[in-house]
Design a protein around this motif. Structure first.
Motif, short mmCIF file in Angstrom:
data_model
loop_
_atom_site.label_atom_id
_atom_site.label_comp_id
_atom_site.label_asym_id
_atom_site.label_seq_id
_atom_site.Cartn_x
_atom_site.Cartn_y
_atom_site.Cartn_z
N ASN A 148 0.81 -1.22 0.00
CA ASN A 148 0.00 0.00 0.00
C ASN A 148 0.84 1.26 0.00
N TRP A 151 1.91 1.80 -3.50
CA TRP A 151 0.77 2.33 -4.25
C TRP A 151 0.53 3.80 -3.94
N GLU A 155 0.49 6.69 -6.70
CA GLU A 155 -0.75 7.41 -6.99
C GLU A 155 -0.85 8.79 -6.33
#
Length: 172
Positions: A148, A151, A155
């Motif tokens: 995560n 990510w 992002e």
């Protein structure tokens, strides 16, 4: 160069400490007694998770994780109305209690981050807190947290996008 590195290191440590203090204040603005009384308020013998409340009251961290998961997912006999109203808030209370007992408990950090990521059932979405808790878990080796964090950097969720850091975390 050496004095400048020392000063930067000290400033970094101060920033981390201040960040943790601010996060704790945002997560639990009251004192710890407030969390404990709220966390255990559901513990009557008719509750579907009564056995786990009993074990948790004796600071059994595995029982606390079980309760946090139950309120997070709305499972294990927790009635639907509990979940719609404040399941994730209760989950955060349990995670806070767990981290008081075991400050390095990565599963509690992961669950806490997920509550802030989804932002429902009594908890507002907070990308920065989601990232912070995933990052804390990732630094301690929790694989889902590591994924995560990568990510988030990719992002720009809760943190400035940084492709190089995303790649670093993906390689871990």
């Amino acid at each position: 160069l050496k004095p400048a590195l020392i000063v930067c290191g000290v400033l970094l440590i101060l920033a981390v400490v201040l960040g943790v203090v601010l996060i704790k204040k945002k997560i639990n603005p009251g004192n710890n007694a407030d969390v404990s009384s709220e966390v255990y308020s559901e513990a009557d013998s008719n509750h579907p998770l009564y056995e786990y409340y009993e074990r948790a009251s004796e600071e059994d961290v595995e029982a606390m994780i079980y309760l946090a998961d139950a309120y997070y997912y709305g499972s294990e006999g927790v009635a639907v109305d509990y979940v719609v109203a404040d399941g994730h808030r209760i989950c955060l209370d349990w995670c806070t209690k767990i981290l008081e007992i075991e400050p390095d408990n990565t599963q509690a950090m992961y669950i806490m981050a997920n509550c802030y990521y989804w932002g429902m059932y009594g908890v507002e979405e907070d990308p920065e807190l989601a990232f912070v808790w995933w990052h804390e878990g990732a630094r301690r080796g929790h694989l889902d947290c590591i994924y995560n964090v990568a990510w988030c950097y990719e992002e720009g969720y809760g943190v400035q996008p940084d492709y190089d850091k995303a790649m670093e975390w993906n390689q871990i």
